[in-house]
Design a protein around this motif. Structure first.
Motif, short mmCIF file in Angstrom:
data_model
loop_
_atom_site.label_atom_id
_atom_site.label_comp_id
_atom_site.label_asym_id
_atom_site.label_seq_id
_atom_site.Cartn_x
_atom_site.Cartn_y
_atom_site.Cartn_z
N SER A 522 18.99 -6.68 -30.08
CA SER A 522 19.22 -6.18 -28.72
C SER A 522 18.76 -7.26 -27.75
CB SER A 522 18.44 -4.88 -28.47
OG SER A 522 18.87 -3.87 -29.35
N MET A 524 16.98 -9.11 -24.52
CA MET A 524 15.86 -9.03 -23.58
C MET A 524 16.03 -10.14 -22.56
SD MET A 524 12.50 -7.99 -25.86
CE MET A 524 11.67 -7.19 -24.48
N GLN A 540 13.58 -6.34 -32.28
CA GLN A 540 12.47 -5.73 -31.54
C GLN A 540 11.82 -4.69 -32.44
OE1 GLN A 540 14.09 -4.46 -27.69
NE2 GLN A 540 15.40 -6.27 -27.66
N GLN A 594 13.13 -5.14 -21.38
CA GLN A 594 13.93 -4.48 -22.42
C GLN A 594 14.63 -3.29 -21.79
OE1 GLN A 594 11.94 -1.62 -24.97
NE2 GLN A 594 12.81 -2.61 -26.78
N GLN A 603 14.42 0.71 -18.04
CA GLN A 603 13.97 -0.55 -18.60
C GLN A 603 12.45 -0.54 -18.71
OE1 GLN A 603 13.83 -3.81 -15.37
NE2 GLN A 603 15.72 -2.70 -14.93
#
Length: 812
Positions: A522, A524, A540, A594, A603
């Motif tokens: 994912s 960041m 993560q 994130q 977030q």
């Protein structure tokens, strides 16, 4: 005429028993290897072909280049299947599969769970796409309602015995009650995925409609006549229409801007029947095979068979002087050349048929061991299928004709006047064309042998490199207890109880371990720079305070998580790769963002408190990717570092603690080192199989060389006698007789070395971390080949050199 041919052939085979044994046994070994490898290859190529719509089923793959990571997924976004069915009439149907891994399952009302390794959520269209015959229930309605499950015949016996499972209830992970609505036949072993449980997709707790999250294996069935390549062009439209808006909302760029920044988002189709051998995508439902190994094994089978055929041709032509007078007499008595060719071809085919009979015996004896090494369950009964029976009947005829063709035409070409005058030895065995052919065939045999020797050494060196390379963490004496979530609120108590046991150093509760898993990356972003060019696609992992210490990882900068710092709940530890991609020169104190959902509305901001040295959390086929560790709750497993040598005594103590806190829950454990070794089990199997067939190839080649050396020594008996009378020593005679063959082996080494170098470097390209093949490997392979050839030839050479010259010259 045929009866006469057979009679003479049998008479000749009985008369020359040594020659017959070498040829029949050599051919039998070659044919047995060919049959074994053919069984393996046919099984590998048969994957998923049991589906009646196999030629029209395709899986949607997704390739994404973003945030410094080139991601190639076997999965796609959850709306892909329904959207393709809705928007494109070429799509007949679709099904999505979502693998949720290992679950605990028990029959309702029973206290004890069983561990089931693979539970798959599936759409109700599953049985319209795949051919999975039902034993009980309606396949069209079986998964159409919530809280339903279809189980295999084996699972039905496991949980319900001889009772009717339909309408019964199973409990999943101690909380989900699912009604059995169908029982299907066990999935075939030649399927690219297998499971005993299909749970309705309606029970999948998933945030639907995420075009930027790829978690579902999506299969579509194209209507008859639809060109998949032409249909695949529609994906560009799908991406612009559906993925683009979410990308704009998420990272604030259009798909055009996304591509202009050097990124990539593609979807494409892979035929169902190609998945097992040709898919190199991540997040597969099960480990795949490799088409490369099919080519390798196929080549090895052909090589060994050719070596066996070459033995036949070499020995048959070498014995030509012994049959020269027979040919001359038969020609004088009126035999035509085609009749002589027929005679020799019948002998060759008969020998191949005898070899095939022996080969079938060898296959039946070797198959259990071969299955163990190759991780297969091949059966001798497979040889009785119509296709294989035809192959078994045709192969010896083809081999017999191939191996016997040159000797037959060569022997039948003798001129009767010359051979009956006694010129056979000179004209037949010293003919330059014949010697050149025989020499060429020996060179070919040993070139193949040298290539196999080099290949085997390189494979084992690469495996040893993998097993001994520094991984960035300590995998030794690390015990993992699976399904720690079944402890529920007692998970921390279990960890503390185990830590009190002597021999337990530390422990961590986390579902993330440094071994390959179906984890996806994912993005960041650095805080304040929500820009696609600043994104870092990364793993993560939610871990606890003791994770880094338990796994033996090393902090390069900053510190580990600590209970003394309450702010660590918003702290993150990056690996060195992540720091490099972010471009942080001073990473400590930097803040990264994130996103919690694709809309970007939620977030969380993390502060970098430490940098962990790079460690390998995927196969050494790939470079170390970006990774971030943060504090979070994940109770998938409990992992402990041990310090005792008496692990066998410690495990029952841990199991006792488990049963006290989780009665009725299965106690399953594994060692991290075993998990790591399992990653390269395919390479280990390939190494073992390569070694086995290399030895067989060399033995077959040596068998032919032994027979050839024996015959050539026999032909030079009088020459040896004369040389001994004139004072030649035994060593000089052995050297003279051996050199003719050894120089051919040296030529084979020169030819084989560059071919082996090229082939092994191509194989090593699959590994990001690989050995540089040292020069001594090629020297070693050559030395081994020379020694083997010398030992083989010198036996006959010494025997001939020690012969009393009086006996060899008596007829002079």
């Amino acid at each position: 005429m045929l009866k006469n041919y057979l009679t003479i052939a049998l008479r000749n085979l009985r008369k020359h028993k040594g020659f017959t044994f070498i040829n029949v046994f050599g051919l039998a070994v070659g044919l047995a290897c060919c049959l074994l490898i053919t069984l393996y290859v046919v099984d590998e190529l048969s994957f998923d072909r049991y589906n009646t719509k196999a030629d029209r089923i395709y899986r949607v793959h997704t390739d994404i280049l973003f945030g410094g990571d080139d991601m190639r997924f076997a999965v796609s976004a959850d709306p892909v299947g329904p959207t393709l069915k809705k928007d494109y009439p070429q799509v007949e149907n679709y099904v999505r599969l979502h693998d949720r891994g290992t679950w605990l399952v028990k029959r309702s009302g029973q206290p004890n769970n069983l561990r089931e390794d693979k539970i798959i959520f599936a759409d109700s269209t599953l049985f319209d796409v795949f051919t999975l015959p039902f034993i009980a229930g309606d396949p069209k309605q079986a998964l159409a309602e919530p809280n339903t499950v279809v189980i295999s015949e084996s699972a039905a016996r496991r949980y319900f015995g001889h009772q009717n499972p339909i309408g019964q209830t199973l409990v999943f992970d101690n909380k989900q009650l699912l009604k059995v609505t169908g029982v299907m036949e066990d999935m075939p072993e030649n399927s690219h995925f297998r499971t005993d449980f299909f749970v309705t997709m309606l029970n999948d707790n998933y945030q639907w409609g995420q075009w930027l999250s790829n978690n579902h294996h999506t299969y579509i069935v194209l209507k008859p006549g639809v060109d998949p390549e032409a249909f695949g062009k529609n994906f560009a439209t799908v991406i612009e229409k559906y993925v683009g808006p979410q990308a704009l909302q998420y990272i604030g760029v259009s798909m055009k801007q996304f591509r202009e920044a050097g990124n990539r988002y593609q979807m494409w189709l892979m035929p169902l029947t190609d998945i097992h051998l040709k898919s190199r995508q991540n997040i597969e439902l099960a480990p795949n095979g490799d088409m490369q190994y099919i080519y390798i094994f196929g080549a090895v089978a052909i090589f060994i068979l050719l070596i066996a055929c070459i033995n036949f041709m070499n020995l048959a032509t070498a014995r030509s002087a012994n049959r020269a007078k027979e040919v001359g007499v038969r020609k004088v008595l009126g035999s035509e050349r085609q009749q002589l060719i027929g005679q020799f071809m019948v002998e060759s085919v008969l020998m191949a048929m005898l070899a095939m009979g022996l080969a079938l015996v060898l296959v039946s004896l070797a198959l259990p061991l071969f299955n163990t090494v190759a991780a297969k369950s091949l059966a001798v009964q497979s040889l009785l299928s119509p296709g294989f029976l035809s192959f078994i009947l045709v192969l010896p005829v083809v081999v017999g004709l191939l191996a016997g063709s040159y000797p037959a035409f060569f022997l039948s070409s003798f001129r009767p006047l010359l051979v009956l005058k006694g010129g056979a030895f000179k004209s037949v065995n010293r003919g330059s064309k014949q010697v050149s052919l025989r020499s060429g065939l020996v060179v070919f045999q040993f070139a193949m042998s040298v290539i196999l020797i080099i290949g085997t050494i390189v494979v084992y060196q690469q495996i040893n490199y993998i097993q001994t390379t520094k991984l960035g963490f300590n995998r030794e004496q690390v015990l993992t207890i699976h399904e720690a979530y079944s402890l529920d609120s007692q998970v921390d108590a279990f960890k503390n109880e185990v830590l009190r046991l002597p021999g337990v150093v530390s422990g961590t509760i986390s579902g993330y371990l440094p071994v390959p898993s179906d984890r996806s990356d994912s993005p960041m972003f650095p805080e304040g720079e929500i820009d696609q060019k600043k994104a870092v696609s990364m793993q993560q992992w939610a871990v606890d305070h003791d994770y880094v210490k338990t796994l033996g990882m090393q902090i390069a900068q900053g510190r580990d998580f600590s209970r003394d710092f309450g702010a660590d709940s918003s702290g993150i530890i990056l690996n060195e790769t992540a720091v490099k991609i972010f471009g942080f020169k001073e990473p400590l104190g930097k803040r990264v963002v994130q996103f919690g959902d694709p809309s970007g509305k939620t977030q969380k901001v993390y502060t970098v408190i430490g940098v962990v040295k790079n460690f390998h959390f995927e196969s050494l086929r790939r470079n170390v990717g970006a990774l971030g560790l943060f504090l979070g709750k994940n109770t998938t497993s409990a992992t402990f570092r041990l310090s005792t040598q008496d692990v066998a005594a410690l495990i029952p103590q841990i199991e006792t603690k488990w049963k006290q806190l989780a009665p009725g829950q299965p106690f399953n454990y594994s060692f991290l080192e075993d998990k790591f070794d399992a990653m390269y089990r395919a390479e280990q199997r390939i190494g073992t199989i390569a070694l086995t067939f290399s030895v067989i190839a060399i033995l077959v080649a040596c068998l032919g060389l032994f027979g050839l050396a024996a015959f050539m020594a026999e032909q030079r008996t009088k020459e040896i006698g004369v040389r001994k009378v004139l004072g030649a020593s035994v060593p000089s005679l052995v050297t003279m007789l051996s050199w003719d063959f050894l120089k051919l082996v040296f030529i084979a080494i020169i030819i084989a070395t560059p071919i082996a170098w090229w082939a092994m470097n191509k194989w090593l390209e699959d590994f990001a971390y690989r050995i540089d093949v040292p020069w001594w490997v090629y020297i070693m392979a050559g030395v081994v080949a020379v020694l083997i050839a010398f030992v083989t030839v010198s036996f006959q050479s010494i025997k001939a050199a020690l012969m009393n010259p009086v006996k060899s010259l008596r007829a002079e």
